[in-house]
Design a protein around this motif. Structure first.
Motif, mmCIF file in Angstrom:
data_model
loop_
_atom_site.group_PDB
_atom_site.id
_atom_site.type_symbol
_atom_site.label_atom_id
_atom_site.label_comp_id
_atom_site.label_asym_id
_atom_site.label_seq_id
_atom_site.Cartn_x
_atom_site.Cartn_y
_atom_site.Cartn_z
ATOM 1 N N CYS A 17 0.842 -1.187 0.000
ATOM 2 C CA CYS A 17 0.000 0.000 0.000
ATOM 3 C C CYS A 17 0.885 1.248 0.000
ATOM 4 N N VAL A 18 0.295 2.391 -0.287
ATOM 5 C CA VAL A 18 1.066 3.626 -0.473
ATOM 6 C C VAL A 18 1.881 3.970 0.770
ATOM 7 N N ILE A 39 0.875 -1.208 -7.308
ATOM 8 C CA ILE A 39 -0.549 -1.045 -7.567
ATOM 9 C C ILE A 39 -0.783 0.409 -7.992
ATOM 10 N N ASN A 40 -1.671 0.618 -8.943
ATOM 11 C CA ASN A 40 -2.116 1.985 -9.238
ATOM 12 C C ASN A 40 -3.282 2.310 -8.310
ATOM 13 N N TRP A 41 -3.017 3.164 -7.334
ATOM 14 C CA TRP A 41 -4.036 3.537 -6.347
ATOM 15 C C TRP A 41 -4.706 4.828 -6.821
ATOM 16 N N ARG A 42 -5.873 4.675 -7.420
ATOM 17 C CA ARG A 42 -6.588 5.841 -7.931
ATOM 18 C C ARG A 42 -8.006 5.847 -7.355
ATOM 19 N N SER A 43 -8.696 6.960 -7.549
ATOM 20 C CA SER A 43 -10.079 7.068 -7.072
ATOM 21 C C SER A 43 -10.952 7.642 -8.175
ATOM 22 N N PRO A 49 -12.547 3.605 -4.719
ATOM 23 C CA PRO A 49 -11.275 3.229 -5.343
ATOM 24 C C PRO A 49 -11.412 2.841 -6.811
ATOM 25 N N LEU A 51 -8.747 0.905 -8.890
ATOM 26 C CA LEU A 51 -7.474 0.234 -8.641
ATOM 27 C C LEU A 51 -7.033 -0.596 -9.827
ATOM 28 N N VAL A 75 -8.762 3.701 4.659
ATOM 29 C CA VAL A 75 -7.874 3.029 3.703
ATOM 30 C C VAL A 75 -8.084 1.517 3.672
ATOM 31 N N GLU A 78 -9.973 -0.083 0.252
ATOM 32 C CA GLU A 78 -9.208 -0.176 -0.988
ATOM 33 C C GLU A 78 -8.141 -1.260 -0.886
ATOM 34 N N GLN A 79 -7.545 -1.422 0.297
ATOM 35 C CA GLN A 79 -6.538 -2.470 0.445
ATOM 36 C C GLN A 79 -7.176 -3.858 0.436
#
Length: 321
Positions: A17-18, A39-43, A49, A51, A75, A78-79
């Motif tokens: 995770c970020v 991972i591309n963590w986007r919203s 999320p 993702l 968080v 999303e994880q």
């Protein structure tokens, strides 16, 4: 045969995770067999999320791990979305590394209506899909109550690790290592850790109720003339540690330090422990914690008495089990 005696290390593809990126990079630096993947963590515009797991085709048949940090409810979803997706990508095995199990302090009901959120979290994690290699391996450090291992179902195999060996290494480096005494803030901490620290003299504190207040008292042991290190699994506001320090100093401790595996410190409560530059007495000589809570690591960096002991080497070893 010499070659057969040396077990070949498996290659592990480590996602993260970020907020655990720094720890992930330290883990990868510990072993050539650990390869970082991202991972591309986007919203989306509504905040939910969006993702993307990079290299999804390349991880088929590979040993895969995910380094998580459930630092806040915001968080976790999303994880979990990534955690539930990775085992389904035809990976050879899946390991979830969750250094700090965040709801562990609410593990029991004291009256009807209490919700034991430790059990809720364990049930969620227990429903991670089985990978081709079988149940998910779950690595947690110094979970608050050992009986919480029984909260997890058969779809996960919990591996409970501890940061205490890292503390012992640090204590051996101190110039006054021969004068170390371990203090436990209550009987619970003693039961939890004393068998791992049997080579040190111990002091046990206890909390007694006086009216509406709970007062810390010295229950047994002698801290006089020694460098006393208070050991516990986690710290929140730090009030108990501060009261223990006062009691130990009053009974003659020459220095007092503290170790917790998980420095949570809500509302910047770590500031209570900072050394001031006004010449006042420094209550804690050292305050050791690990990098299981990344927000705390960034907050206390280069601020005495704090020292961060990294779990990276220990996690790298756990990924080879």
């Amino acid at each position: 045969m010499e070659n057969s005696a040396m077990k070949k290390k498996k290659q592990v593809l480590l996602y993260y995770c970020v907020e655990m990126e720094d720890v992930a990079r330290k883990i990868a630096s510990e072993s050539d067999s650990i390869i970082l993947h991202s991972i591309n963590w986007r919203s989306f515009a509504d905040g939910f999320p969006n993702l993307f797991i990079n290299n999804a085709h390349d991880i088929r048949g590979q040993h895969v791990a995910f380094l998580a940090s459930f630092s806040s409810p915001a968080v976790i979803f999303e994880q979990l979305s990534v955690i539930f997706a990775l085992p389904r990508l035809f990976v050879a095995s899946f390991t979830l590394v969750l250094p700090f199990f965040p709801t562990g302090t609410f593990e029991r009901m004291e009256e009807e209506g209490d919700v034991a959120t430790a059990f809720t979290m364990a049930r969620i994690i227990s429903n991670i899909p089985i990978s081709r290699g079988g149940p998910t391996s779950l690595v947690i450090y110094d979970i608050h109550a050992l009986q919480e291992r029984f909260y997890f179902g058969d779809h996960v195999l919990p591996l409970f690790e501890t940061g205490i060996p890292l503390l012992k290494q640090r204590l051996q480096q101190l110039p006054d290592s021969e004068k170390i005494v371990i203090a436990f803030p209550d009987d619970g901490a003693w039961k939890r850790f004393h068998k791992q620290l049997v080579h040190y003299p111990t002091v046990i504190c206890t909390k007694v109720r006086e009216g509406d207040k709970r007062i810390v008292r010295l229950k047994e042991g002698n801290p006089a003339g020694c460098h006393v290190v208070i050991v516990d699994d986690l710290v929140q506001s730090g009030g108990t540690l501060i009261e223990c320090q006062k009691v130990l100093a009053a009974h003659g401790a020459s220095k007092v330090s503290a170790y917790v595996t998980h420095g949570i410190f809500p509302n910047r409560s770590w500031e209570r422990f900072l050394h001031k530059n006004d010449g006042s007495e420094k209550a804690f000589t050292y305050f050791w914690t690990t990098d299981s809570c990344p927000h705390t690591v960034k907050a206390v960096a280069n601020n005495a008495p704090f020292e961060v002991i990294s779990l990276a080497g220990s996690i790298a070893d756990a990924l080879q089990i």
